[in-house]
Enzyme design. Sequence first.
Site, mmCIF file in Angstrom:
data_model
loop_
_atom_site.group_PDB
_atom_site.id
_atom_site.type_symbol
_atom_site.label_atom_id
_atom_site.label_comp_id
_atom_site.label_asym_id
_atom_site.label_seq_id
_atom_site.Cartn_x
_atom_site.Cartn_y
_atom_site.Cartn_z
ATOM 1 N N CYS A 1 0.233 3.723 2.791
ATOM 2 C CA CYS A 1 0.709 3.139 4.053
ATOM 3 C C CYS A 1 2.208 3.358 4.207
ATOM 4 O O CYS A 1 2.682 3.708 5.287
ATOM 5 C CB CYS A 1 0.426 1.642 4.097
ATOM 6 S SG CYS A 1 -1.312 1.192 4.036
ATOM 7 N N CYS B 1 0.847 -1.212 0.000
ATOM 8 C CA CYS B 1 0.000 0.000 0.000
ATOM 9 C C CYS B 1 0.876 1.254 0.000
ATOM 10 O O CYS B 1 1.578 1.519 0.983
ATOM 11 C CB CYS B 1 -0.900 -0.059 1.231
ATOM 12 S SG CYS B 1 -1.711 1.470 1.665
#
Length: 105
Positions: free
Chosen positions: A33, A30
Amino acid sequence: MSMEITEKNFEELVLKNDKPVLVDFWASWCGPCRAVGPVIDQIAEDYKDKVVVGKINVDEQPSLAQHFSVMSIPTLCIFQDGEVVNRMVGARSYEDITAELSQYL
């Protein structure tokens, strides 16, 4: 540095903690992230005496992500007295996250 939270240590680190706990639900694939990861680590360092900071990898701990209805990542949850008291979805700045955290200190 933030700590890794798993099903095995979740109760002790999060639910039974007398400090507020900031939990970052994330995954290695991600992009947002990875962008917020250094921010979380900086908060862990700056607030180490006031807040417990940990990360839950949703790929490795899917039952925890499901239990807390994490649909998008990154999702940041603040726990206090074993309950989720705040939830932020998406990458946030240091200032945004610490402003939310300050309500529970």
